[in-house]
Design an enzyme around this catalytic site. Structure first.
Site, short mmCIF file in Angstrom:
data_model
loop_
_atom_site.label_atom_id
_atom_site.label_comp_id
_atom_site.label_asym_id
_atom_site.label_seq_id
_atom_site.Cartn_x
_atom_site.Cartn_y
_atom_site.Cartn_z
N GLU A 288 48.72 43.54 1.36
CA GLU A 288 49.48 42.29 1.47
C GLU A 288 50.54 42.44 2.55
OE1 GLU A 288 52.35 41.14 -1.66
OE2 GLU A 288 51.32 39.23 -1.67
N CYS B 165 52.51 33.51 -1.95
CA CYS B 165 51.60 34.48 -2.56
C CYS B 165 50.16 34.00 -2.51
CB CYS B 165 52.01 34.70 -4.01
SG CYS B 165 51.94 33.17 -4.96
N LYS C 65 67.77 36.26 -12.87
CA LYS C 65 68.18 37.09 -11.74
C LYS C 65 67.40 36.67 -10.50
CE LYS C 65 67.10 40.75 -9.68
NZ LYS C 65 67.49 40.35 -8.28
N GLU D 296 53.65 37.51 -12.32
CA GLU D 296 52.97 36.85 -11.19
C GLU D 296 53.21 37.75 -9.99
OE1 GLU D 296 51.70 33.44 -13.37
OE2 GLU D 296 51.12 34.41 -11.50
N1 NAD Z 1 51.93 35.63 -7.96
C1 NAD Z 1 52.88 34.77 -7.65
O1 NAD Z 1 52.96 33.64 -8.18
C2 NAD Z 1 53.91 35.16 -6.63
C3 NAD Z 1 54.82 34.19 -6.20
C4 NAD Z 1 55.77 34.56 -5.24
C5 NAD Z 1 55.84 35.85 -4.73
N2 NAD Z 1 54.94 36.76 -5.19
C6 NAD Z 1 54.97 38.13 -4.65
O2 NAD Z 1 56.34 38.56 -4.51
C7 NAD Z 1 56.44 39.43 -3.38
C8 NAD Z 1 57.53 38.95 -2.46
O3 NAD Z 1 58.70 38.76 -3.24
P1 NAD Z 1 59.84 39.90 -3.29
O4 NAD Z 1 59.85 40.69 -2.03
O5 NAD Z 1 61.09 39.26 -3.76
O6 NAD Z 1 59.29 40.85 -4.44
P2 NAD Z 1 60.06 42.13 -5.02
O7 NAD Z 1 59.17 42.69 -6.03
O8 NAD Z 1 60.59 42.99 -3.95
O9 NAD Z 1 61.37 41.50 -5.76
C9 NAD Z 1 61.21 40.48 -6.70
C10 NAD Z 1 62.39 40.53 -7.65
O10 NAD Z 1 62.33 41.75 -8.37
C11 NAD Z 1 63.59 42.41 -8.31
N3 NAD Z 1 63.36 43.84 -8.40
C12 NAD Z 1 63.04 44.70 -7.40
N4 NAD Z 1 62.89 45.95 -7.88
C13 NAD Z 1 63.13 45.88 -9.23
C14 NAD Z 1 63.17 46.83 -10.30
N5 NAD Z 1 62.90 48.11 -10.08
N6 NAD Z 1 63.46 46.39 -11.55
C15 NAD Z 1 63.73 45.09 -11.78
N7 NAD Z 1 63.72 44.14 -10.82
C16 NAD Z 1 63.43 44.55 -9.56
C17 NAD Z 1 64.18 41.97 -7.00
O11 NAD Z 1 65.58 42.12 -7.00
C18 NAD Z 1 63.76 40.50 -6.96
O12 NAD Z 1 64.64 39.70 -7.72
C19 NAD Z 1 55.08 39.39 -2.70
O13 NAD Z 1 54.31 40.51 -3.11
C20 NAD Z 1 54.42 38.13 -3.25
O14 NAD Z 1 53.02 38.20 -3.27
C21 NAD Z 1 53.97 36.46 -6.12
O1 2VS Z 2 54.36 32.32 -3.58
C1 2VS Z 2 53.73 32.01 -4.60
C2 2VS Z 2 53.61 30.69 -5.06
C3 2VS Z 2 53.60 30.38 -6.36
C4 2VS Z 2 53.44 29.03 -6.74
C5 2VS Z 2 53.52 28.62 -8.04
O2 2VS Z 2 53.85 29.46 -9.02
C6 2VS Z 2 53.26 27.24 -8.43
O3 2VS Z 2 52.88 26.40 -7.57
O4 2VS Z 2 53.42 26.96 -9.64
#
Ligand code: NAD
Ligand code: 2VS
Length: 488
Positions: free
Chosen positions: A392, A293, A183, A259
Site C-alpha cells: 500500500e 483506503c 482520538k 478498518e
Molecule cells: N479500511 C478503511 O476503511 C480505512 C479508511 C481510512 C484509512 N485506512 C488506512 O489507514 C492508513 C492511513 O491512516 P494513518 O496513517 O492515520 O494510519 P495509522 O495506523 O498510522 O494511524 C491511525 C491512528 O492510529 C493511531 N495509532 C498509531 N499507532 C498506534 C498504536 N501503537 N496504538 C494505538 N493507536 C495508534 C494514530 O495516532 C492514528 O490516530 C492507511 O493504511 C489506510 O489504508 C483504512
Molecule cells: O479511506 C477510506 C475510506 C473509508 C470510507 C468509509 O468508511 C465510508 O465511506 O463509509
C-alpha cells in the site's frame, strides 16, 4: 465562497473531558502544520495517561447518568440535531479539514463534511427502525432478544478522511446508547475538536463524548488500547497498527472493529465503456491525492485495450490541476504531511529501481516550491511481485498491468494479503456477477467506484479488517445482545 473567511482560520486543539475543554498539563503540546504551506497553524494538547483515564472514567460514568435513560427517540433527535449543526457549519468545517489535510476544499465539502452530516442523519433514522428478534418455540417457550449499549468505546482514527470516518463511528455509537473517547490522528485534530463543540451545542450530556489528542505508541492511542475500562475499540488505520492495538487490547478481551489497509484492484475488461472507465478511474486513482483506503491502485487492463487505455489515461491525468487546495479549480492538493510525502516519494523511487516505466508524474510539481505536493503518477512495466504492486502506497500513485484471461486476472487480483475493495469494469452481466463473486474483497463495485449506501456492510477481509460497519452491522458492534427465554 464563504471559505475566504475561514481560509486562514485555525484552532488550538485541547482535550475535551467530561463536558469541558482542559488546558494541556505541563504545557505538553505539539505543533499542527498545514501540509499545503508547511506553516505552523496552531498547537495541540497531547493527552497524558491520566487525562485519558479521566476521559474513560467520564464515559463510564455517563452510561449510568442521564444518558443511560435516554430513549431511542431522544437519541435519534440528538443525532439529527448534530447532523443539522454540521451542515450549518459546513464551510468552516471544510476549511479546517482542508487546512489540516491539504485536500481540495471543494472535495472536503462534498466528500467529507456533507457525508459526516449524513452519517448522523442516517443513524438518527436507522436506529428508530431497529427491532428485536423473537421466536416461539413449539408453544413451549418464547425467546426474545434484548440489546444494551456495549459501553465505553475508544475510537482511534486516521488522517485521510478525518471527520467522515470519526462520525461514521460516533453516530452509531451514540445511536446505540454507548459512550465514546475519540482520538483523532495527530495530523488532523481540528474538525474533531470542532465536532465536540457541536455535540455540546446539540445538548449531549457531559461525559458521553470525550476527545483526547495525541499519538499512538506511549501516547493516547496506546493508553486507550490497553485501558481496562474501555469495552470496545473501533480503529481505522494501517494494518500494522491494527495488530499492535489488538495485542494491547487482548489482555482485557476488548471487542474490536478494524478498518485497515488495502491494495485494491481495478479490473477493466475490453467490453467496458472506455470513456466511462477513464472518467471514473481518474477518481478511483487520485481522489484525495490517492489517500483513500478504497482507491484502486492496481489497475489490470485486458491486453486488447491496454495500449489505448494507457494512452488516454495518461493524457487525462496530465490535465489534472495541482495546486492551492482553496482554488475551486484544483483537482490535486498536497498529501497530508512531510513524513507521508517522503514515504510516497520513496515508493516512486523503488518503482524506478524495480524497472517501472513512469509515464506521467513521478515527483513534485516544478511550479510549486512549498507544501507536500506529489504529481499524480502512473507506472507501467512492473510485475505482480514488485513492491509497488504489492504494498500500500496510499498516495497519487497507480500501477497499470495487462491481463489475458478472466481466471488470470482474478488469481492475480486475489494474490495479496489485503481484501478491502475492488472495482470491475465489464458490460457482460454474467461475467460481472461471476468475477465479483470470486474477488476476495469486502467491497466490490461493478461499473462504478465509491458508490455508498450506508445500510450495506462496509469493511475488509484478510489483513484489511475485522468486522463490518454500516446499518445493522454497526449496531452489532456498538450493542450487546441478550436472549431471554420464557417457558410457557
Ligand atoms: N479500511 C478503511 O476503511 C480505512 C479508511 C481510512 C484509512 N485506512 C488506512 O489507514 C492508513 C492511513 O491512516 P494513518 O496513517 O492515520 O494510519 P495509522 O495506523 O498510522 O494511524 C491511525 C491512528 O492510529 C493511531 N495509532 C498509531 N499507532 C498506534 C498504536 N501503537 N496504538 C494505538 N493507536 C495508534 C494514530 O495516532 C492514528 O490516530 C492507511 O493504511 C489506510 O489504508 C483504512
Ligand atoms: O479511506 C477510506 C475510506 C473509508 C470510507 C468509509 O468508511 C465510508 O465511506 O463509509
Amino acid at each position: 465562497m464563504q471559505h475566504a473567511t475561514f481560509k486562514t482560520k485555525s484552532i488550538n486543539c485541547r482535550n475535551f473531558i467530561n463536558g469541558e475543554f482542559i488546558d494541556a498539563i505541563d504545557g505538553k503540546v505539539f505543533e499542527n502544520i498545514n501540509p499545503a504551506t508547511e506553516e505552523v497553524i496552531g498547537w495541540v494538547a497531547e493527552a497524558t495517561r491520566e487525562e485519558v483515564d479521566a476521559a474513560v472514567q467520564s464515559a463510564k460514568a455517563a452510561l449510568k447518568g442521564p444518558w443511560g435513560k435516554f430513549t431511542v427517540k431522544e437519541r435519534s433527535l440528538l443525532l439529527r440535531r448534530i447532523g443539522d449543526l454540521i451542515l450549518e457549519n459546513v464551510e468552516e468545517l471544510a476549511a479546517l479539514e482542508t487546512i489540516d489535510t491539504g485536500k481540495p476544499y471543494h472535495l472536503a465539502i462534498e466528500m467529507d463534511i456533507k457525508r459526516a452530516a449524513h452519517n448522523f442523519h442516517f443513524f438518527a433514522d436507522y436506529v428508530t427502525s431497529l427491532g428485536n428478534e423473537s421466536y416461539n418455540q413449539d408453544n413451549m417457550a418464547l425467546h426474545y432478544s434484548v440489546t444494551r449499549p456495549v459501553g465505553v468505546v475508544a475510537m482511534i482514527n486516521p488522517w485521510n478522511l478525518p471527520l467522515l470516518l470519526l462520525t461514521w463511528k460516533l453516530a452509531p455509537c451514540l445511536a446505540a446508547g454507548s459512550t465514546a473517547v475519540m482520538k483523532p490522528a495527530e495530523l488532523t485534530p481540528m474538525t474533531a475538536t470542532r465536532l465536540v463543540e457541536l455535540c455540546q451545542e446539540a445538548g449531549i450530556p457531559d461525559g458521553v463524548v470525550n476527545l483526547v489528542h495525541g499519538f499512538g505508541g506511549n501516547s493516547a492511542g496506546a493508553f486507550l488500547s490497553e485501558h481496562p475500562d474501555v469495552d470496545a475499540i473501533t480503529f481505522t488505520g494501517e494494518t500494522k497498527t491494527g495488530t499492535t492495538i489488538m495485542k494491547a487490547a487482548a489482555p482485557t478481551l476488548k471487542k474490536v472493529s478494524f478498518e485497515l489497509g488495502g491494495k485494491n484492484p481495478t479490473i477493466i475488461f475490453k467490453d467496458s465503456d472506455l470513456d466511462e472507465v477513464l472518467a471514473t478511474t481518474l477518481k478511483s486513482s487520485f481522489t484525495n491525492q490517492g489517500q483513500v483506503c478504497l482507491c484502486g491502485s492496481r489497475i489490470y487492463v485486458e491486453r486488447d485495450i491496454y495500449k489505448e487505455f494507457v494512452e488516454k489515461f495518461v493524457a487525462r491525468t496530465k490535465e489534472l490541476k495541482i495546486g492551492d487546495p482553496f482554488d475551486a479549480t484544483t483537482d490535486i492538493g498536497s498529501v497530508v504531511g512531510k513524513e507521508h510525502y517522503e514515504k510516497v516519494m520513496g515508493y516512486i523511487q523503488i518503482a524506478r529501481e524495480e524497472g517501472g516505466n513512469i509515464l506521467t508524474g513521478g515527483g513534485r510539481p516544478a511550479t510549486i516550491d512549498k507544501g507536500y505536493y506529489i504529481e499524480p503518477t502512473i507506472i507501467t512495466d512492473l510485475t505482480d511481485q514488485d513492491r509497488c504492486v504489492r504494498e500500500e502506497i496510499f498516495g497519487p500513485v497507480v500501477t497499470v498491468l495487462p491481463f489475458d484471461t478472466e481466471d488470470d486476472v482474478i488469481s492475480r487480483a486475489n494474490d495479496t494479503n489485503y481484501g478491502l475493495g475492488a472495482t470491475i469494469w465489464t458490460n457482460d452481466l454474467r461475467r460481472a456477477h461471476r468475477v465479483a463473486g470470486q474477488i476476495e474483497s469486502g467491497i466490490v463495485w461493478v461499473n462504478t467506484w465509491y458508490l455508498r449506501d450506508l445500510r450495506t456492510p462496509f469493511g475488509g477481509m484478510k489483513h484489511s479488517g475485522i468486522g463490518r460497519e454500516g446499518g445493522a452491522h454497526s449496531f452489532e458492534f456498538y450493542c450487546e445482545v441478550s436472549n431471554v427465554t420464557i417457558k410457557l
